[in-house]
Structures are given as structure tokens and as C-alpha cells.
Motif scaffolding. Structure first.
Motif, PDB file in Angstrom:
ATOM      1  N   ALA A 103      -0.228   4.929   5.415  1.00 57.67           N
ATOM      2  CA  ALA A 103      -0.363   3.549   4.950  1.00 57.67           C
ATOM      3  C   ALA A 103      -0.217   2.575   6.109  1.00 57.67           C
ATOM      4  O   ALA A 103      -0.964   1.599   6.232  1.00 57.67           O
ATOM      5  N   THR A 158       3.643   2.618  -8.511  1.00 57.50           N
ATOM      6  CA  THR A 158       2.631   1.569  -8.476  1.00 57.50           C
ATOM      7  C   THR A 158       3.239   0.224  -8.843  1.00 57.50           C
ATOM      8  O   THR A 158       2.884  -0.812  -8.261  1.00 57.50           O
ATOM      9  N   ALA A 170       0.669   4.313  -2.512  1.00 58.32           N
ATOM     10  CA  ALA A 170       0.254   5.597  -1.951  1.00 58.32           C
ATOM     11  C   ALA A 170       1.301   6.680  -2.202  1.00 58.32           C
ATOM     12  O   ALA A 170       0.960   7.846  -2.397  1.00 58.32           O
ATOM     13  N   GLN A 208       0.423   7.907  -5.511  1.00 56.77           N
ATOM     14  CA  GLN A 208      -0.778   8.746  -5.447  1.00 56.77           C
ATOM     15  C   GLN A 208      -0.417  10.131  -4.892  1.00 56.77           C
ATOM     16  O   GLN A 208      -0.975  11.149  -5.323  1.00 56.77           O
ATOM     17  N   TYR A 254      -6.850  -1.046  -4.238  1.00 54.13           N
ATOM     18  CA  TYR A 254      -5.765  -0.156  -3.848  1.00 54.13           C
ATOM     19  C   TYR A 254      -5.970   1.289  -4.286  1.00 54.13           C
ATOM     20  O   TYR A 254      -5.318   2.192  -3.776  1.00 54.13           O
ATOM     21  N   SER A 262      -5.246   3.754  -1.442  1.00 51.70           N
ATOM     22  CA  SER A 262      -4.107   4.671  -1.577  1.00 51.70           C
ATOM     23  C   SER A 262      -4.548   6.109  -1.320  1.00 51.70           C
ATOM     24  O   SER A 262      -3.841   6.872  -0.658  1.00 51.70           O
ATOM     25  N   LEU A 309       0.833  -1.203   0.000  1.00 53.47           N
ATOM     26  CA  LEU A 309       0.000   0.000   0.000  1.00 53.47           C
ATOM     27  C   LEU A 309       0.868   1.253   0.000  1.00 53.47           C
ATOM     28  O   LEU A 309       0.581   2.229  -0.700  1.00 53.47           O
TER      29      LEU A 309
END
Lengths: 842, 333
Positions: free
Chosen positions: A798, A747, A578, A581, A769, A773, A574
Motif C-alpha cells: 500500500a 474496510t 488492503a 482484502q 479502492y 486494494s 488504502l
């Protein structure tokens, strides 16, 4: 005309007297047209080194256009610029910078989300900071303009005056040969202005040419050597400041225009008063008082940005105010003022019309309740009223159901007037009612305002066109620095008097210490820490530890080595996604496709990274994972930047597409991963998985790049304010596409972890996810508005999210609590951060 | 200079039909649907047979209804990710509380509606009043709604009541009832948007919140209400699902989120907010559904269908972003 050349005698031969000095910059016959509208025509100006050259003119005279041409923002339609010997027809910002042009904008290109130091570093080339401690060099720059704020302060905590000084500091730091200052003193108090003038005299003594744009004659006398006056895009006159009188300059700024087409003014000398304002103050306006007599039109005048539009917005109920407003003798509460006012905004496109609606809908959306019974609109009544008002306003439209944009600017403005009149207002506020309106429609608008005023509805007009106010108004209130500088009545209402009152006003911004910051002490440092992007790390750590201890007290196995490494492994997958993101959100975008992408990459890998495959095949699998990720990121970025997709739309399409691709490759779980590879990925140092250590290191490196590296500043600059970023010379399109590639590569790292977790190519995995995320990033404290964020916070977000989900099962709670905790956590975090931020700004 | 425009002399209360310009989204969606139907008739007639249609249309109706809800939120510049949770909650309330007993159905539906209103107000409050980002607020709300789903159902499916199944799964004059529900809701939404004071202001606020604010409209209230309307529509969709599907799961809403956004975009509503097109949205739902049916009939594996949906979406957005660019150019002139 003492010493000044009248325009008619201007010839094309060199414009200087027999001076030995050659001009450093020469504009020759510059013409600039914007889709048919001429902003500048045949402008020739010489700029000499070691001089302050003032450019004078009213709003819309063409000053800003000229500056933008010199700084290369856009090229001239005709004409050339010469820098010394170099003759240039196509100017670019890069060339301008190479010739040593630096500009300080009237609206500072300062990025609110970055610190003062970062603002300087992202806007200035590296060479400025070479050969010394960047912090010391930056501090010297601020010292230079008398700005005392901590380098770490976020720019949004600066006052307007401080932002102007910062903008000037950026321009000076380049040691330019040509320095353009666009209204630099508009927000400065007397001390700061004096300091700035001292500074300007020093650079001029060093041989720099300064182009100084101003409205104020008083300043011109203090600082400028030479002056050029622009009016309606033409050079109206030029000469040495010492040889021109104020009256001659005023005459050139104002000119004469036809006044015959204005409707007759109010005949009564002292009509009964129907609207009064006393002691009205807002954030930018102090102690305003005026009154309107029946049949009179009140004009609001002044140099742009001196509080006129703030007054209009306050009276429209769009801004808070204190004071006393009376309509026909009754005092109005703020709510009543809002209800009684009909406001015609100056910016027609952003606040006046709704582009997607028809002419009819635009005219009636505020008055529509008057045509309705029990909430249902009567089409017959609506059409009848619209036709009647369009008839009396002479609106020319192809039809009532035509799109509003198919009308000319003047007719669009009449539709806005129709809306104001249909709502049967108590009084009318017209803010720049004839901006962008052709001459014919302009005089019809004057006629309508007159008729409305004669019918007993008070009319207040704000205009930057003094000639318009002279022709239209019975009383004119002239503003300077948020106060009324002069009120003109009857025969006094002339263009000369209005302009003179506005430009001769000597008032300066009241607050004596506007440019001074609060003293530095321990408290201030704490405040800076709380305001910094990483402030969330402290509460997050506390929550993570507290939760762990609580669950441990309930169930001793929670802190076992097995469970700790389990949580950290889950958090690593994760965490990587994240981090990606976070990059997307930092630049003000979002990437919904990360979930399906991670799943798809796992499915792809499941064809290569199996037991019994050759090492080359396994290596190829990893190469493919990252290669495909890069391609997906490029497509996302290109759709957003070059095909005008919103980030949500582009990545949503990618989301659906990738999900389908996973199912095309595998319709069920298959393709077991190589055990050696999975073992390697899950390798642990005691209870700590190595992969988690890698994640932490990457997050720290990313954080450092974000704070200390040009790429990081640029990313945040784009997220903070794309237009300012572009003005600073950042290549926005390229940066955004690269950032989306980075999102996808992060990712792919997450997908590698996911691979070890699932152990098999399963097309259904990964999708969740996307939301997880975003949740982790929000928990970490990154703002979805862009510009502010933290990779460390994301990492902790996370971990916290994984910890919460894991804790639910250890506490013996049902699945319901997993969802409830998750939802409550994200909402609590979002609410806490947003209130903390609005507090910090207040 | 000053002449009376011809409009003033025209007494007709009806719009001149020559002036009516159909929205580009409507034309695009309608033409695409007709072309698709034509292709279906020629290439894969089985996909447009009465049997295939009556089997697939109820699902198109569900997508249409949630699409209408999503449209109202997107129109206000928002985005509603709480759709899966709210649809699933309505489903489990309508199946678990009555537990097969028809007499308990009405109170269950009442409870579902109350839940929808509460969730809508909460969403609206977070977005409209607290100014949270719509994505964050609705992600959080979605998780809370799923918490409620598990509180009601424990995650296990339960068989629907016979009455609900008759209402949602039955037919009137050969037309599945779910279609009638979808059409009725479409007419209701269209009527409210075009003919009522609330709807007209709602549209104006979506089209330009700044202008609406300057004209004195209560922008935040209308933006908040958008989430309430949307939740009510999701609730209806959930209740219908509980009747159409014999044993609906607790995750029935998950598969509806993406199609709901896709149909809104295909119908021509910008994700940045603006005007909503209810009729086009419903046609787009039919189009999307028929596209899947066609793909199935010509032998495209079920798995590849989402790729076709993604391409349709990209095509749809592409069409509108060209229009957007042109109008942006007009604006800058």
C-alpha cells in the motif's frame, strides 16, 4: 481351513474365542449404501486393545468405507458401533475423537502452504501442546517417527514419504486408544518402514488397538496379530495371522467370478508385434518394457498407486517421459506419441466427459476437424459418423442432442470410447475402462476393445480388477513401486497370479534417504527465509527506499515533512482496506465490494458526523459504520457459503448494490464532516500520522495472529486446501463467513480514514479502492490462490503504490505515467513472485 | 444384449426438434425480457415508445458487444478487467487521430485493431502461458491501456469525425446501425462457436479443460486466444461509441465493466467457466438496458438504478446456482 473361519459360518454371537479381553471397538452388522450402491453389507468386526488388526482386500473391497465409518466421516446405513459399553448409531468425527480414534489417511491431510509446525498445531488440539514449549513438543513428535525436517519448513518442500510420516506423527501425537493406519508404508522405504513397525509395536504394547489397512501380505506377517479380509463389501474371512497361510488369504482376497462372458482371446500364440515400449521412465516409473502383438490386449496391473496410471498418462503424452516407443516398427517422438494416442481416462467425470456439452459434442470434440472443410464443420458428415460409431458401440442415448449426464455410466464411457475411435488413433489407452459401469455395458466394452485390437490398433488396458484382466488380456504386466514386478503371458494370466505378483512383491521405494532432509546449515536457513511468506518485505523495502531517494534527488520537496505525512495518510486508508482484502485472498476468495463499501460508509457517516452534532450523534455515526460493515460482510459470506455464489459473483452484486445505495443517500457531495473529528483522525507525531502508526500496529498484530494463532492457521488451512481443512475438523463455513465480516470491518477502518481525506459525503468516492486494494495485496506478495500471504507485505504494498502515484507528480510527469507505472508494477510483481515460487518448488 | 440403437437407422441430418432442449439461461432470459416488456407496455408505455427505444438501444448494443467479449473469456474460466482500458483506448484512437478528418478514419481504426490484438496477446500470454491469475494480469493490463489512452489523448475529449458518426449513429430501415453491428457480431460469434472446428474445440475446452487436455487439445492456445477475441470485440464497441457519442471522454469504458459481467452471468455462463451463450448474452444486454429505462419511466431516480441491476444479478445467479447444485448432486450419485 487352518484356523480361519470361513464366511458362511459366521454367526451373530460374539466372534472371539473365549478370550478374557473385551473388544475396545465392535462393529455389528454394519451396512453402508451410497444412493443404492452397497459399499459394505453386514460387516461385523471386533477390535481388541493391544493388537494390530489388519484389514485386507482389493481396491473397492470396502476398506476405506469401513475406516470412514469408524472415524465418523459418515454414518452407517444400518448397524451399530460399540466403544466398550457405549453403543452408537450416529457417529460424528467429534465423538470418534472423544473415544480416542485417530486416523492416518492414505492421502495425507497435509497443507502445503503451512509449515510443518503449523500443520501439527492446526490439526491437533491445544491440550497436546499444553505444559511445555510447543516447538519442543512438536520436535519430539517428529523425532518419534524418525522424521528430521526443520519445523519451519513449508510442507510443500516435503517428499511424499515425509508427508506420510508427518501424517502418522499427527495420529500418534493424540495417544489414541484406536489408531487407524491406511496404507502407511505405500511411500516409505525399508528403513522408514522398519522404524514405523517398531513404533507400532511400542504403542500396541501400551494397549492401543491398531487397525492396519494394507495390500501387502509380507507386511501382514511382520506386524499384524489378527486379520479380516473384505471382498465386495463383505467379510470374506477372519482369524489369527499366525494360523493362516498366504494361499488361504489370497484365495479369500480374490474369490472366483464368472469368466464366461469375456470375448475369446487372441488365437495366435506369437502374433506380429505392432507396438513396443523399451526403457521407458517417468518421474514415478522406471525402466518399463513390453510389447503388444497384433490382436493382443495388454493389461497393466498392480496395487493402486504403483505407477500404472503414470505409465498410461506418459503414453498419452500427458506427462514427460524418456525411452523408446515404437508403433509398427517406427520410433515415435513425444509429439507423435501425443498425436497417435487416444486416452480414455479413469476418472470419467473430471477428465472424460464435459458435463455441459451434449452427447454429440462430447463424442466429436477431438475428431471434429475430420468432418470439416476450410474449418467449417459439415453437420451431415458429423452426424453420419457419430451415428455409425454409436451403432457399432451400441450406445443407448435418448438422442444425439441430449445432455451427456442423462446417460448411464456405461453409456457415458462408450461415448468416451467413441471419441477415442473417431479420432482414428494409432493406439488406445484405456485406464480403468469399466469403473462405474454396469455389468451389461461392461461386457460390451470388452467386446469393443477386442474388436479394436483385432483390427490392428494396439490396446493397453489398466485395471485394478484382476479378474477383469484375466478375462480380457493376453499379456499382463504387473507393477510394483514403479517397476515391472512380473510379466504374465497366455495361460499364466490368472487372477491368482496377478494378485500374488502385486501383493507379494518385496520391493521398496528405492531412494534410501527419502525420509531424510538435507542437513541444516546457514544456506538452508536462508532458503527458508526466501520461501517464507514474508520474504517479499526485503525487496519491497529496497524498492520503496530507492524510489524515495531517486525522486528526492530530482525534487528536494519530496521528502518534506508535509509530503511524507501526505503519502502516509493516503497509504493508511488504502492500507486498512488492503489488509481486509488480504484476509479474503488468504482463504482463497476475493472481495470486490470493498471499494463501494468504503464509499458507502463515508456517505452514511456524512449524515451524523457533522459540525454542530451532539457527541452522541457522532458516536452513533461511527457505530453505524461498523455495524453496516458487519452486515455487509455477513451477507457476502452467506451468499458464498450457503447460496453457492462464487466469491466474484457475490461481491460483484454487492459492489453494484452498494454503489447504488450511496447514490440513493446522496446524489452529490454534501454533508461536511466535523472538523474536530477530522483533526483527530489526521493527528500527527511530527511527520508521522498517528493513524499510520495504528495501521502498522494492527498489521503486526494481524500478522502475529496469522502465524501464531489457531484462527490464523485455520484461515490459511482453508485457503490452502478446503477438503483437508474439513477433514481436520475445521468448521469451514463458519470460518469463511467470519473472515468476510473481518474483511468488511477492516474496510470500515479504511472508510474512517477516507472520511478525513475527502471531508464530505461524496457518493462517487471509494469505488477505486477495490482495484487499488487488490494491487497493493499482490505487490505485497499474497497469492491469489489462497493459503499464502502476509499482512506486513500488504502494508508495504500500500505504501509503495501510494508512493509511486505521488512520485509521478513530483517528477513532473503526465498522468499517463501514473497508469503505466501502476500497470508495470503489478505485472512485474506478479511475474516475479510466480517465477520465484515455481523455482522454489522445483 | 447388443442391439442397434435406433439412431443408426435414422438418416436425417437434422436434429429431432423434440430433443432440442433450450438452455436454461436462454429460457430464463427470454421469459424475463418478455415479462419486462409486458410490464413496460402496461405501466410505462413511454419506455417502449419508438423514440425511447431508438435513444437507448444503441447503448444496449454496446453492452451486448462487450458482453460477448467478456463471455468468451469467462467461458474459459477467466475474467477480463482490462475491458475499460481497451474500450477507452479504441475510443480515443478513433477520435483523436483523425481529429475530425474523415480521410484519417480508416488508418485510425486499423491502429485501434492492432492495439487490441497486441493487448489481447499480452493478456493471453500472461494468463495462458505464464499462468498468472486472470484478475491480476488484466488489472495490470488495464492500467497499461489507460497509460496508452493518456498518451494518445492527454485525457481531453475530442469531437468525432462526421463519417464515423454517420456509420455508428445512422439508421438503416429505421434500425440504428449499432443494433445491426451487435446482431451481426452475435451471429458471427454463434456461427464460429457452433459450426467451426476452432469454435467447437473452444467450447469443449471451456466446458472441461481437463478432459480436453486428456483428449490432446491445445488448451493453453485456445485460452490465450479467448483474450484476443475479447479485445477485438471491445475494440469494435469502442469505435462504435466514438460514433454514437458526439464528444466521448477518455473514460468511456469504465461504466461498461460491470454490465459486461452482469449480462454474461444473467445469460447463464458460470463464472467458473463452462459454456457460453451468445444469443442469451445479447438478450440479457437488452433486458438490463430496458430495466433501466423502465425504472426511469416510472420515476425511480437514476441513482437507484444500480440497485435494481444488483438485484437482477443476484436473482440471475440464484437461478443458476440452484441448477448447479442439482447437477452436482447427479454427479455425486
Amino acid at each position: 481351513m487352518s484356523g480361519i473361519e470361513p464366511m458362511t459360518q459366521i454367526s451373530r454371537v460374539p466372534l472371539t474365542d473365549a478370550k478374557a479381553v473385551q473388544p475396545i471397538l465392535r462393529l455389528s452388522d454394519i451396512t453402508k449404501e451410497f444412493s443404492g450402491v452397497t459399499a459394505l453389507s453386514d460387516v461385523s468386526v471386533d477390535i481388541f486393545p493391544g493388537e494390530v488388526h489388519a484389514i485386507l482386500g482389493e481396491n473397492g473391497a470396502g476398506k476405506s468405507t469401513m475406516m470412514n465409518i469408524i472415524s465418523g466421516v459418515f454414518g452407517p446405513t444400518r448397524g451399530t458401533l460399540s466403544f466398550g459399553e457405549d453403543v452408537i448409531t450416529a457417529m460424528t468425527p467429534e465423538k470418534a475423537a472423544a473415544f480416542g480414534v485417530a486416523i492416518s489417511y492414505q492421502h495425507p491431510a497435509v497443507l502445503d502452504d503451512l509449515s510443518v509446525l503449523e500443520n501439527l498445531r492446526v490439526a491437533l488440539p491445544d491440550r497436546v501442546f499444553a505444559g511445555g514449549d510447543p516447538r519442543a513438543i512438536a520436535a519430539a513428535m517428529l523425532e518419534d517417527v524418525g522424521l528430521s525436517v526443520p519445523l519451519t519448513a513449508r510442507a510443500d518442500s516435503l517428499t511424499v514419504a515425509q508427508k506420510h510420516l508427518l501424517e502418522i506423527a499427527k495420529a500418534l501425537a493424540l495417544h489414541p486408544r484406536i489408531l487407524i493406519l491406511d496404507e502407511p508404508t505405500a511411500a516409505l522405504d525399508q528403513d522408514a518402514t522398519d522404524m514405523l513397525f517398531t513404533r507400532i509395536r511400542r504403542v500396541v504394547a501400551g494397549g492401543t488397538a491398531v487397525i492396519y489397512i494394507t495390500h501387502r501380505l509380507a507386511e501382514l506377517r511382520q506386524i499384524a496379530h489378527r486379520v479380516t479380509v473384505l471382498r465386495d463389501g463383505r467379510v470374506e474371512g477372519r482369524g489369527m495371522v499366525a494360523e493362516v497361510s498366504d494361499d488361504a488369504l489370497l484365495g479369500m482376497i480374490v474369490g472366483r467370478s464368472l469368466a464366461s462372458a469375456f470375448p475369446p482371446k487372441c488365437a495366435e500364440v506369437a502374433p506380429p508385434v505392432n507396438f513396443t515400449v523399451t526403457g521407458l521412465s517417468t518421474r514415478k516409473v522406471r525402466d518399463v518394457a513390453f510389447s503388444v502383438g497384433r490382436g493382443q490386449i495388454i493389461g497393466i496391473a498392480g496395487v493402486e498407486g504403483n505407477g500404472q496410471s503414470d505409465l498410461m498418462r506418459a503414453l498419452a503424452g500427458l506427462e514427460g517421459w524418456q525411452g523408446d516407443v515404437r508403433l509398427n516398427g517406427t520410433a515415435l517422438t513425444p509429439a507423435e506419441v501425443t498425436a497417435q494416442a487416444a486416452y480414455m481416462p479413469s476418472d470419467r467425470h473430471s477428465e472424460g466427459i464435459a458435463a455441459e456439452l451434449t452427447v454429440r459434442e462430447n463424442a466429436t470434440f477431438s475428431a471434429v476437424d475430420r468432418f470439416a472443410q476450410a474449418g467449417i464443420v459439415s453437420r451431415r458428415r458429423e452426424l453420419a459418423e457419430v451415428r455409425q460409431i454409436f451403432g457399432s458401440l451400441a450406445v443407448k442415448t435418448p438422442g444425439l442432442e441430449a445432455g451427456i449426464l442423462s446417460l448411464s455410466g456405461g453409456n457415458q464411457q462408450k461415448v468416451v470410447m467413441a471419441r477415442a475411435l473417431l479420432s482414428q488413433p494409432g493406439f488406445i489407452l484405456a485406464d480403468e475402462p469399466t469403473q462405474g459401469v454396469d455389468v451389461g455395458a461392461r461386457f460390451e466394452i470388452y467386446r469393443i476393445l477386442r474388436e479394436v485390437s483385432a483390427s490392428g490398433v494396439p490396446v493397453i488396458v489398466n485395471s485394478s480388477d484382476a479378474a477383469e484382466l484375466e478375462g480380457l488380456c493376453d499379456v499382463v504386466v504387473v507393477f510394483s513401486r514403479g517397476r515391472i514386478a512380473e510379466t504374465l503371458h497366455g495361460a499364466e494370466v490368472t487372477e491368482d497370479r496377478i494378485v500374488a505378483a502385486a501383493v507379494k512383491a518385496h520391493t521398496h521405494v528405492a531412494s534410501a534417504s527419502a525420509a531424510q532432509a538435507k542437513p541444516r546449515d546457514g544456506k538452508a536457513r536462508l532458503r527458508h527465509l526466501i520461501q517464507s511468506d514474508n520474504a517479499t518485505v526485503i525487496p519491497l523495502t529496497a524498492v520503496i527506499v530507492a524510489l524515495a531517494l531517486y525522486v528526492f534527488s530530482q525534487n528536494g520537496n519530496y521528502l518534506s515533512a508535509f509530503n511524507i505525512s501526505n503519502i502516509l495518510l493516503l497509504a493508511t486508508a488504502l492500507g486498512f482496506i488492503a489488509l481486509g482484502q488480504t484476509v479474503a485472498l488468504l482463504m482463497g476468495g476475493i472481495d470486490l465490494s470493498v471499494g463501494p463499501l468504503s464509499g458507502f460508509l463515508v456517505v452514511v457517516a456524512s449524515f451524523f458526523i457533522n459540525d454542530g452534532q451532539a457527541p452522541q450523534t457522532i458516536a452513533l455515526g461511527f457505530v453505524l459504520m461498523f455495524g453496516i460493515a458487519a452486515v455487509v460482510g455477513t451477507i457476502n459470506g452467506c451468499l458464498i457459503r450457503f447460496a453457492n455464489f462464487t466469491p466474484i459473483a457475490a461481491t460483484l452484486a454487492m459492489y453494484i448494490g452498494l454503489q447504488g445505495m450511496s447514490f440513493v443517500l446522496r446524489d452529490g457531495p454534501d454533508g461536511y464532516f466535523n472538523f474536530a473529528v477530522m483533526d483527530f483522525i489526521g493527528w500527527k507525531l511530527g511527520p508521522i500520522p498517528l493513524a499510520f502508526v495504528v495501521l502498522v500496529v494492527i498489521a503486526l498484530v494481524a500478522e502475529r495472529i496469522l502465524r501464531r494463532n489457531r484462527a490464523g492457521w485455520q484461515l490459511r488451512a482453508i485457503g490452502s486446501d478446503e477438503n483437508s481443512a474439513r477433514r481436520m475438523g475445521i468448521r469451514v463455513d463458519r470460518s469463511v463467513v467470519l473472515a468476510y465480516v473481518a474483511v468488511s470491518l477492516f474496510t470500515a477502518l479504511g472508510a474512517v480514514m477516507l472520511m478525513a481525506q475527502i471531508g464530505v459525503g461524496d457518493p462517487q468516492q471509494g469505488v477505486s479502492y477495490t482495484l487499488a486494494s487488490i494491487t497493493a495485496v499482490v505487490l505485497g506478495g499474497t497469492s491469489l490462490r489462497g493459503g499464502r500471504g502476509t499482512f506486513i507485505g500488504t502494508l508495504m504494498g500500500a505504501v509503495l503504490l501510494t508512493e509511486v502515484l505521488n512520485a509521478v507528480s513530483f517528477l513532473g510527469l503526465s498522468q499517463m505515467y501514473q497508469y503505466l507505472f501502476q500497470g508495470a508494477l503489478i505485472l512485474a510483481a506478479a511475474l516475479a513472485y510466480s517465477t520465484a515460487r515455481s523455482r522454489a518448488q522445483a | 444384449m447388443i442391439d442397434n440403437s435406433p439412431l443408426a437407422n435414422d438418416p436425417s441430418p437434422f436434429p429431432d426438434l423434440r430433443q432440442v432442449r433450450f438452455a436454461r439461461g436462454f429460457v430464463t432470459v427470454l421469459m424475463s425480457t418478455l415479462v419486462l416488456l409486458l410490464v413496460c407496455l402496461m405501466v410505462a408505455p413511454s419506455s417502449v415508445s419508438a423514440g425511447a427505444l431508438s435513444g437507448s438501444l444503441p447503448f444496449a448494443a454496446i453492452i451486448a458487444i462487450v458482453g460477448l467479449g467478456q463471455m468468451l473469456v469467462v467461458q474459459q474460466g477467466g475474467f477480463d478487467l482490462s475491458l475499460p482500458g481497451s474500450v477507452s483506448l479504441a475510443v480515443v484512437i478513433a477520435t483523436h487521430l483523425p481529429s475530425g478528418n474523415d480521410a484519417q478514419l480508416l488508418p485510425a481504426i486499423g491502429l485501434a485493431v492492432v492495439c487490441a490484438i497486441v493487448a489481447g496477446i499480452a493478456n493471453g500470454f500472461l494468463v495462458g502461458v505464464m499462468r498468472l491469475n486472470a484478475i491480476i494480469a488484466t488489472i495490470g493490463m488495464n492500467a497499461l491501456l489507460y497509460g496508452a489512452v493518456f498518451a494518445v489523448s492527454g485525457g481531453v475529449p475530442r469531437i468525432t469525425t462526421p463519417l464515423m458518426s454517420a456509420i455508428a449513429g445512422g439508421k438503416v430501415a429505421g434500425i440504428p446501425n449499432s443494433i445491426l453491428f451487435a446482431v451481426a457480431l452475435m451471429l458471427l460469434v454463434s456461427f464460429v462457436l457452433k459450426k467451426t472446428v476452432v469454435g467447437r474445440r473452444f467450447e469443449a475446452i471451456g466446458a472441461n479443460p481437463a478432459a480436453a487436455h486428456a483428449a490432446g487439445l491445445r488448451v493453453r492456445l485456445h485460452q490465450t486466444m479467448a483474450y484476443v477475441y475479447a479485445q477485438l470485440l471491445y475494440c469494435v464497441a469502442g469505435i462504435l461509441i466514438s460514433g454514437i457519442t458526439r464528444e466521448p471522454t477518455a473514460f468511456q469504458g469504465d461504466s461498461l465493466l460491470l454490465p459486461s459481467v452482469a449480462v454474461v452471468v444473467l445469460a447463464g455462463t458460470s463464472l467458473l467457466g463452462g459454456r457460453g451463450y451468445p444469443i442469451s448474452t445479447v438478450i440479457a444486454a437488452f433486458f438490463l438496458n430496458q430495466l433501466s429505462q423502465f425504472a426511469l419511466a416510472v420515476g425511480v431516480p437514476f441513482s437507484a438504478q444500480t440497485i435494481i441491476q444488483a438485484l437482477a444479478l443476484v436473482f440471475g445467479i440464484g437461478v443458476y446456482s440452484v441448477r448447479w447444485r442439482r447437477s452436482a448432486r447427479t454427479r455425486s450419485n
